[in-house]
Design a protein around this motif. Structure first.
Motif, PDB file in Angstrom:
ATOM      1  N   THR A  56       2.013 -11.810  -3.874  1.00 26.96           N
ATOM      2  CA  THR A  56       2.860 -10.620  -3.945  1.00 26.96           C
ATOM      3  C   THR A  56       3.300 -10.366  -5.381  1.00 26.96           C
ATOM      4  N   SER A  61      -2.148  -7.581  -3.619  1.00 23.19           N
ATOM      5  CA  SER A  61      -2.185  -6.604  -2.522  1.00 23.19           C
ATOM      6  C   SER A  61      -2.477  -5.190  -3.012  1.00 23.19           C
ATOM      7  N   THR A  65      -7.006  -6.056   0.739  1.00 20.76           N
ATOM      8  CA  THR A  65      -6.381  -6.180   2.047  1.00 20.76           C
ATOM      9  C   THR A  65      -6.439  -7.673   2.357  1.00 20.76           C
ATOM     10  N   PRO A  70       2.133  -9.125   4.006  1.00 23.67           N
ATOM     11  CA  PRO A  70       2.733  -7.819   4.272  1.00 23.67           C
ATOM     12  C   PRO A  70       2.429  -6.804   3.166  1.00 23.67           C
ATOM     13  N   GLY A  71       1.977  -5.638   3.564  1.00 28.88           N
ATOM     14  CA  GLY A  71       1.697  -4.569   2.613  1.00 28.88           C
ATOM     15  C   GLY A  71       0.392  -4.696   1.859  1.00 28.88           C
ATOM     16  N   GLN A  73      -2.821  -3.845   1.626  1.00 27.33           N
ATOM     17  CA  GLN A  73      -3.788  -2.908   2.201  1.00 27.33           C
ATOM     18  C   GLN A  73      -4.662  -2.284   1.117  1.00 27.33           C
TER      19      GLN A  73
END
Length: 138
Positions: A56, A61, A65, A70-71, A73
Motif C-alpha cells: 500500500t 495497487s 490488481t 484493499p483498493g 485494482q
C-alpha cells in the motif's frame, strides 16, 4: 406421531452431519492456508503479515490488481493473484523463483530497462515479505 418424531429426528441428524462436515471443511481450508503461507514464508524468508502495508505504501495497487489488498485494482501491470505461483516466467523473462521475484520487486529496471515496472528500492526484507504474500495466494 411416531412418523413425525422419526422425521424430526432424521432432520436433526442430517443437520448435525452437515454442521460437522462444514466445520471439517473449514478446518481443512484453514490448515491448508496456514501450510501454504508457511511454505511461502520459508521459501522467501518473508513474513506475509507485513506485506499489505508495504504494498500500500509503495503504490503497488496503482498498477496491479492484487488479491486481498484493499483498493488494488490497477490495470497497468499483471494481476497478482493465485496464478502467480504457477507462472513459468515473471517480469517477461525471469524464471519464476523466490530470488528472481525478490530481485524483480526491488529493481525491475535494472533487470529490464524497458519495463513499465519501476525499481521500488524497497529493502530486501520488504521485497521478501511481498514475495511471501504473493506466493501464499495459491
Amino acid at each position: 406421531m411416531r412418523t413425525s418424531l422419526s422425521k424430526l429426528l432424521a432432520a436433526v441428524i442430517a443437520a448435525l452431519v452437515l454442521l460437522v462436515a462444514a466445520v471439517a471443511g473449514m478446518t481443512w481450508w484453514s490448515d491448508r492456508a496456514a501450510r501454504v503461507r508457511h511454505e511461502a514464508e520459508a521459501a522467501t524468508g518473508g513474513d506475509t503479515a507485513r506485506a499489505l502495508p508495504i504494498m500500500t505504501a509503495n503504490g503497488c495497487s496503482g498498477c496491479h490488481t492484487i488479491s486481498g489488498v484493499p483498493g488494488a485494482q490497477g490495470q497497468v501491470g499483471p494481476r497478482l493473484d493465485a496464478s502467480l505461483a504457477g507462472r513459468i516466467f515473471i517480469g517477461g523473462g525471469l524464471a519464476n523463483n523466490p530470488e528472481n521475484l525478490i530481485r524483480w520487486i526491488r529493481s525491475a529496471r535494472e533487470v529490464d530497462p524497458h519495463t513499465a515496472m519501476p525499481s521500488t528500492r524497497i529493502t530486501e526484507q520488504q521485497a521478501r515479505d511481498i514475495a511471501a504474500y504473493l506466493y501464499a495466494l495459491k
